[in-house]
Motif scaffolding. Structure first.
Motif, PDB file in Angstrom:
ATOM      1  N   GLU A   1      15.837 -12.251 -35.380  1.00 44.36           N
ATOM      2  CA  GLU A   1      15.920 -12.649 -36.784  1.00 44.36           C
ATOM      3  C   GLU A   1      16.967 -11.843 -37.545  1.00 44.36           C
ATOM      4  O   GLU A   1      16.932 -11.751 -38.775  1.00 44.36           O
ATOM      5  CB  GLU A   1      14.552 -12.498 -37.446  1.00 44.36           C
ATOM      6  CG  GLU A   1      13.495 -13.418 -36.860  1.00 44.36           C
ATOM      7  CD  GLU A   1      12.147 -13.280 -37.540  1.00 44.36           C
ATOM      8  OE1 GLU A   1      11.994 -12.321 -38.335  1.00 44.36           O
ATOM      9  OE2 GLU A   1      11.275 -14.118 -37.282  1.00 44.36           O
ATOM     10  N   ASP A   2      17.909 -11.254 -36.821  1.00 41.11           N
ATOM     11  CA  ASP A   2      18.965 -10.451 -37.440  1.00 41.11           C
ATOM     12  C   ASP A   2      20.311 -11.150 -37.303  1.00 41.11           C
ATOM     13  O   ASP A   2      20.519 -11.996 -36.421  1.00 41.11           O
ATOM     14  CB  ASP A   2      19.036  -9.075 -36.779  1.00 41.11           C
ATOM     15  CG  ASP A   2      17.776  -8.268 -37.007  1.00 41.11           C
ATOM     16  OD1 ASP A   2      17.326  -8.200 -38.160  1.00 41.11           O
ATOM     17  OD2 ASP A   2      17.239  -7.722 -36.025  1.00 41.11           O
ATOM     18  N   THR A   3      21.228 -10.783 -38.180  1.00 40.61           N
ATOM     19  CA  THR A   3      22.557 -11.374 -38.167  1.00 40.61           C
ATOM     20  C   THR A   3      23.500 -10.612 -37.238  1.00 40.61           C
ATOM     21  O   THR A   3      23.272  -9.455 -36.892  1.00 40.61           O
ATOM     22  CB  THR A   3      23.151 -11.363 -39.583  1.00 40.61           C
ATOM     23  OG1 THR A   3      23.074 -10.029 -40.121  1.00 40.61           O
ATOM     24  CG2 THR A   3      22.429 -12.316 -40.500  1.00 40.61           C
ATOM     25  N   THR A   4      24.568 -11.285 -36.862  1.00 36.34           N
ATOM     26  CA  THR A   4      25.669 -10.651 -36.141  1.00 36.34           C
ATOM     27  C   THR A   4      26.569  -9.955 -37.161  1.00 36.34           C
ATOM     28  O   THR A   4      26.789 -10.462 -38.262  1.00 36.34           O
ATOM     29  CB  THR A   4      26.476 -11.698 -35.373  1.00 36.34           C
ATOM     30  OG1 THR A   4      25.616 -12.368 -34.449  1.00 36.34           O
ATOM     31  CG2 THR A   4      27.639 -11.066 -34.617  1.00 36.34           C
ATOM     32  N   ARG A   5      27.108  -8.795 -36.772  1.00 39.97           N
ATOM     33  CA  ARG A   5      27.966  -8.044 -37.697  1.00 39.97           C
ATOM     34  C   ARG A   5      29.405  -8.053 -37.173  1.00 39.97           C
ATOM     35  O   ARG A   5      29.667  -7.537 -36.086  1.00 39.97           O
ATOM     36  CB  ARG A   5      27.468  -6.613 -37.851  1.00 39.97           C
ATOM     37  CG  ARG A   5      26.022  -6.543 -38.329  1.00 39.97           C
ATOM     38  CD  ARG A   5      25.595  -5.125 -38.631  1.00 39.97           C
ATOM     39  NE  ARG A   5      24.210  -5.067 -39.062  1.00 39.97           N
ATOM     40  CZ  ARG A   5      23.635  -4.008 -39.650  1.00 39.97           C
ATOM     41  NH1 ARG A   5      24.356  -2.903 -39.835  1.00 39.97           N
ATOM     42  NH2 ARG A   5      22.380  -4.056 -40.021  1.00 39.97           N
ATOM     43  N   VAL A   6      30.277  -8.616 -37.962  1.00 42.58           N
ATOM     44  CA  VAL A   6      31.705  -8.620 -37.654  1.00 42.58           C
ATOM     45  C   VAL A   6      32.349  -7.558 -38.540  1.00 42.58           C
ATOM     46  O   VAL A   6      32.380  -7.697 -39.764  1.00 42.58           O
ATOM     47  CB  VAL A   6      32.328 -10.006 -37.898  1.00 42.58           C
ATOM     48  CG1 VAL A   6      33.821  -9.974 -37.591  1.00 42.58           C
ATOM     49  CG2 VAL A   6      31.622 -11.067 -37.068  1.00 42.58           C
ATOM     50  N   VAL A   7      32.829  -6.508 -37.920  1.00 41.84           N
ATOM     51  CA  VAL A   7      33.331  -5.348 -38.652  1.00 41.84           C
ATOM     52  C   VAL A   7      34.848  -5.437 -38.772  1.00 41.84           C
ATOM     53  O   VAL A   7      35.554  -5.578 -37.768  1.00 41.84           O
ATOM     54  CB  VAL A   7      32.927  -4.034 -37.944  1.00 41.84           C
ATOM     55  CG1 VAL A   7      33.386  -2.831 -38.759  1.00 41.84           C
ATOM     56  CG2 VAL A   7      31.417  -3.998 -37.740  1.00 41.84           C
ATOM     57  N   LEU A   8      35.355  -5.330 -39.998  1.00 43.76           N
ATOM     58  CA  LEU A   8      36.776  -5.434 -40.283  1.00 43.76           C
ATOM     59  C   LEU A   8      37.309  -4.104 -40.802  1.00 43.76           C
ATOM     60  O   LEU A   8      36.666  -3.456 -41.649  1.00 43.76           O
ATOM     61  CB  LEU A   8      37.048  -6.529 -41.323  1.00 43.76           C
ATOM     62  CG  LEU A   8      36.479  -7.917 -41.026  1.00 43.76           C
ATOM     63  CD1 LEU A   8      36.754  -8.855 -42.196  1.00 43.76           C
ATOM     64  CD2 LEU A   8      37.053  -8.472 -39.739  1.00 43.76           C
ATOM     65  N   ALA A   9      38.453  -3.707 -40.291  1.00 45.81           N
ATOM     66  CA  ALA A   9      39.140  -2.523 -40.798  1.00 45.81           C
ATOM     67  C   ALA A   9      40.094  -2.968 -41.898  1.00 45.81           C
ATOM     68  O   ALA A   9      41.044  -3.720 -41.654  1.00 45.81           O
ATOM     69  CB  ALA A   9      39.904  -1.825 -39.676  1.00 45.81           C
ATOM     70  N   VAL A  10      39.818  -2.518 -43.124  1.00 46.36           N
ATOM     71  CA  VAL A  10      40.632  -2.880 -44.290  1.00 46.36           C
ATOM     72  C   VAL A  10      41.262  -1.607 -44.835  1.00 46.36           C
ATOM     73  O   VAL A  10      40.536  -0.685 -45.247  1.00 46.36           O
ATOM     74  CB  VAL A  10      39.770  -3.568 -45.373  1.00 46.36           C
ATOM     75  CG1 VAL A  10      40.629  -3.968 -46.573  1.00 46.36           C
ATOM     76  CG2 VAL A  10      39.044  -4.775 -44.793  1.00 46.36           C
ATOM     77  N   PRO A  11      42.579  -1.490 -44.824  1.00 42.27           N
ATOM     78  CA  PRO A  11      43.219  -0.236 -45.241  1.00 42.27           C
ATOM     79  C   PRO A  11      42.782   0.245 -46.614  1.00 42.27           C
ATOM     80  O   PRO A  11      42.649   1.461 -46.845  1.00 42.27           O
ATOM     81  CB  PRO A  11      44.713  -0.588 -45.225  1.00 42.27           C
ATOM     82  CG  PRO A  11      44.835  -1.704 -44.235  1.00 42.27           C
ATOM     83  CD  PRO A  11      43.571  -2.490 -44.373  1.00 42.27           C
ATOM     84  N   GLU A  12      42.552  -0.670 -47.539  1.00 42.20           N
ATOM     85  CA  GLU A  12      42.187  -0.271 -48.896  1.00 42.20           C
ATOM     86  C   GLU A  12      40.836   0.440 -48.966  1.00 42.20           C
ATOM     87  O   GLU A  12      40.554   1.146 -49.934  1.00 42.20           O
ATOM     88  CB  GLU A  12      42.154  -1.494 -49.821  1.00 42.20           C
ATOM     89  CG  GLU A  12      43.506  -2.149 -50.074  1.00 42.20           C
ATOM     90  CD  GLU A  12      43.980  -2.992 -48.909  1.00 42.20           C
ATOM     91  OE1 GLU A  12      43.149  -3.271 -48.005  1.00 42.20           O
ATOM     92  OE2 GLU A  12      45.164  -3.352 -48.871  1.00 42.20           O
ATOM     93  N   LEU A  13      40.016   0.270 -47.944  1.00 41.96           N
ATOM     94  CA  LEU A  13      38.679   0.872 -47.951  1.00 41.96           C
ATOM     95  C   LEU A  13      38.653   2.270 -47.340  1.00 41.96           C
ATOM     96  O   LEU A  13      37.601   2.913 -47.323  1.00 41.96           O
ATOM     97  CB  LEU A  13      37.695  -0.027 -47.204  1.00 41.96           C
ATOM     98  CG  LEU A  13      37.460  -1.417 -47.804  1.00 41.96           C
ATOM     99  CD1 LEU A  13      36.471  -2.204 -46.950  1.00 41.96           C
ATOM    100  CD2 LEU A  13      36.970  -1.306 -49.236  1.00 41.96           C
ATOM    101  N   GLY A  14      39.776   2.745 -46.829  1.00 43.75           N
ATOM    102  CA  GLY A  14      39.810   4.085 -46.248  1.00 43.75           C
ATOM    103  C   GLY A  14      38.948   4.169 -45.008  1.00 43.75           C
ATOM    104  O   GLY A  14      39.058   3.354 -44.084  1.00 43.75           O
ATOM    105  N   GLU A  15      38.034   5.159 -44.986  1.00 41.14           N
ATOM    106  CA  GLU A  15      37.165   5.323 -43.814  1.00 41.14           C
ATOM    107  C   GLU A  15      35.981   4.361 -43.835  1.00 41.14           C
ATOM    108  O   GLU A  15      35.220   4.311 -42.877  1.00 41.14           O
ATOM    109  CB  GLU A  15      36.663   6.759 -43.727  1.00 41.14           C
ATOM    110  CG  GLU A  15      35.751   7.171 -44.861  1.00 41.14           C
ATOM    111  CD  GLU A  15      35.173   8.560 -44.667  1.00 41.14           C
ATOM    112  OE1 GLU A  15      34.352   8.973 -45.497  1.00 41.14           O
ATOM    113  OE2 GLU A  15      35.550   9.228 -43.683  1.00 41.14           O
ATOM    114  N   ASN A  16      35.817   3.603 -44.898  1.00 44.90           N
ATOM    115  CA  ASN A  16      34.785   2.578 -44.945  1.00 44.90           C
ATOM    116  C   ASN A  16      35.291   1.301 -44.291  1.00 44.90           C
ATOM    117  O   ASN A  16      36.481   1.162 -44.006  1.00 44.90           O
ATOM    118  CB  ASN A  16      34.363   2.299 -46.387  1.00 44.90           C
ATOM    119  CG  ASN A  16      33.679   3.492 -47.026  1.00 44.90           C
ATOM    120  OD1 ASN A  16      32.967   4.239 -46.359  1.00 44.90           O
ATOM    121  ND2 ASN A  16      33.911   3.682 -48.314  1.00 44.90           N
ATOM    122  N   GLN A  17      34.379   0.374 -44.054  1.00 46.83           N
ATOM    123  CA  GLN A  17      34.730  -0.879 -43.421  1.00 46.83           C
ATOM    124  C   GLN A  17      34.135  -2.034 -44.222  1.00 46.83           C
ATOM    125  O   GLN A  17      33.237  -1.837 -45.049  1.00 46.83           O
ATOM    126  CB  GLN A  17      34.206  -0.952 -41.978  1.00 46.83           C
ATOM    127  CG  GLN A  17      34.595   0.216 -41.091  1.00 46.83           C
ATOM    128  CD  GLN A  17      33.633   1.375 -41.254  1.00 46.83           C
ATOM    129  OE1 GLN A  17      32.425   1.201 -41.326  1.00 46.83           O
ATOM    130  NE2 GLN A  17      34.187   2.575 -41.320  1.00 46.83           N
TER     131      GLN A  17
END
Length: 487
Positions: free
Chosen positions: A119-135
């Motif tokens: 019952e959980d979602t799939t996580r597609v993780v994106l590297a976005v330069p503007e977010l720094g160390e966050n995703q």
């Protein structure tokens, strides 16, 4: 002399003062006794309680809040994290990735994390330069490939969990704030161990020698004795858990954690490296992380082919990697894909494989069973400290430890207040510290062994060493001021 007057006189006495019958200009030599070790421990425990307890209290309360993060995440981010199970068939990762990239085309693909449960979602993780160390993590329904939303995450943690994590680790003050949590972790084991020794080593009374007297508070006691029995008995019950939190907290602290890292290096206790070089290609740097992406910033410059995610996942499943896994694309053309198990609930699964998606072959593998014992203990300790190792049971245990530590601290300060002098000419808002100068009366063998041991401990735990030195300086200044006033 009344008991109250005798108590005040004893705590007003400074053992470094010269007795009246001592020869002029020559202070009397203090008598050495092993009993003075206890007196020194009493003073150390007192100062640890008074000066470090505020740090411990903040750590306990912020840690208590952090234990609730799984439930809070589901309450706040339920639309992104959960789905209604509509069938047994799960859409291919490539289809889910395409839906995520259509909705959020910015950045590059860093990794994809399969659903933890049906019952959980799939996580597609994106590297976005503007977010720094966050995703940016995009949540996709695995049964319909419908995008359920996105969140700015930090190594897989939701914004709420990240906020509470930062509150507990550094009070949102960055590296400077991390000193508070390291002070708490460095002194917690000292306070707990000292308290146990003092409580178990009581010299008088039938109750002091019985299991009931150690484990349960004395209901017949009054005043400060009742508070002390509650404080000590609760400390006994909490001791193992608090020592565990102290040790595991230090392993990833700023300064003590760096020393622990040196120990792992010296003892060959790090996780085995995964060789991500493709056969026949120039070898890239080995992947020493325990799992490659973990939702962190990606190193690719362009999106990998979504179909290769399916190929990498299929190869990993064929190699026996079950449960939740993270699929990370290669950093360059000479590197393999990495598929890592990220199941943090006992029994944990942390196997990793490197996959050549062109041939479907497993080019390298590391198994959790092959991790050194020290690395296993460290990894499991961290997961237990974070409350995920044993699920809800782990959360409840941490919450009880946090509440118990809060109660012990409150009782400790209450004892300090109850021990205050109440005579009109000697009244004070709190009790006086235990007498000074006990170290002068400790047997020489204890000093010869103890001083190098304390120095070594101060090197291994720098924050403990620096704060202890600070306590000694303050204590020396206070003693000098009191002697001057007496003179």
């Amino acid at each position: 002399m009344s008991n109250r007057t005798e108590h005040i006189a004893r705590h007003d006495h400074d053992p470094t003062d010269t007795p009246a019958d001592a020869p002029p200009g020559k202070p009397a030599r203090p008598a050495r006794s092993w009993a003075e070790v206890r007196h020194l421990l009493v003073r150390l425990h007192f100062y640890a309680g008074v000066l470090v307890a505020p740090f411990l209290l903040v750590a306990a309360l912020t840690g208590l809040a952090y234990t609730l993060t799984p439930q809070l995440d589901r309450l706040v981010y339920g639309d992104q994290l959960r789905v209604e199970r509509v069938g047994e068939e799960v859409r291919p990762l490539s289809e889910q990735i395409a839906a995520a990239r259509s909705a959020y085309p910015e950045g590059t693909l860093a990794s994809v994390i399969t659903p933890p449960g049906p019952e959980d979602t799939t996580r597609v993780v994106l590297a976005v330069p503007e977010l720094g160390e966050n995703q940016r993590t995009v949540f996709v329904d695995p049964y319909t490939a419908e995008v359920r939303g996105e969140l700015t995450t930090w190594f897989g943690s939701t914004p709420l969990t990240t906020w509470l994590d930062d509150l507990h680790r550094n009070l949102h003050l960055g590296d400077t704030g991390r000193l508070y949590s390291e002070v708490a972790a460095s002194w917690l084991w000292v306070a707990v161990t000292g308290g146990l020794v003092l409580w178990l080593g009581r010299a008088r009374g039938r109750r002091a020698k019985s299991a009931r007297g150690v484990l349960l508070p004395d209901r017949t006691a009054k005043g400060v004795r009742r508070t002390r029995s509650r404080h000590a008995a609760a400390g006994v019950w909490l001791a193992l858990g608090l020592l565990f939190l102290s040790a595991t907290g230090l392993t990833w602290s700023n300064y003590g954690g760096e020393r622990f890292g040196r120990l792992l290096d010296a003892a060959n206790g790090n996780a085995p490296a995964l060789d991500t070089a493709l056969p026949g290609a120039e070898a890239p740097a080995e992947d020493h992380s325990e799992h490659a992406g973990h939702g962190g910033p990606g190193s690719t410059t362009a999106d990998a082919d979504p179909a290769d995610f399916d190929a990498a996942l299929a190869a990993a499943r064929g190699a026996g990697l079950g449960g939740i896994v993270e699929v990370t694309p290669p950093a360059d053309a000479s590197s393999a894909w990495v598929v890592a198990q990220t199941d943090n609930t006992w029994p944990v699964h942390y196997d990793r494989v490197a996959v050549d998606t062109t041939s479907g072959e497993i080019t390298s593998r590391t198994r959790w069973a092959d991790h050194p014992a020290l690395n296993k203990l460290s990894k499991l300790g961290v997961q237990g400290h974070m409350g995920v190792l044993f699920g809800v049971v782990n959360q409840i245990a941490l919450a009880l430890l946090a509440l118990g530590l809060t109660a012990v601290i409150v009782w400790g300060y209450r004892m300090w207040w109850q021990r205050r002098p109440t005579r009109g000419d000697r009244s004070a808002p709190v009790g006086r510290a235990p007498e000074r100068g006990a170290w002068r009366r400790i047997p020489l063998p204890a000093l010869v062994l103890g001083i190098p041991a304390v120095a070594a401990l101060g090197w291994a735990l720098p924050v403990l060493g620096v704060t202890l030195a600070g306590f000694l300086v303050v204590d020396a200044v206070v003693g000098a001021v009191r002697r001057r006033r007496t003179a």
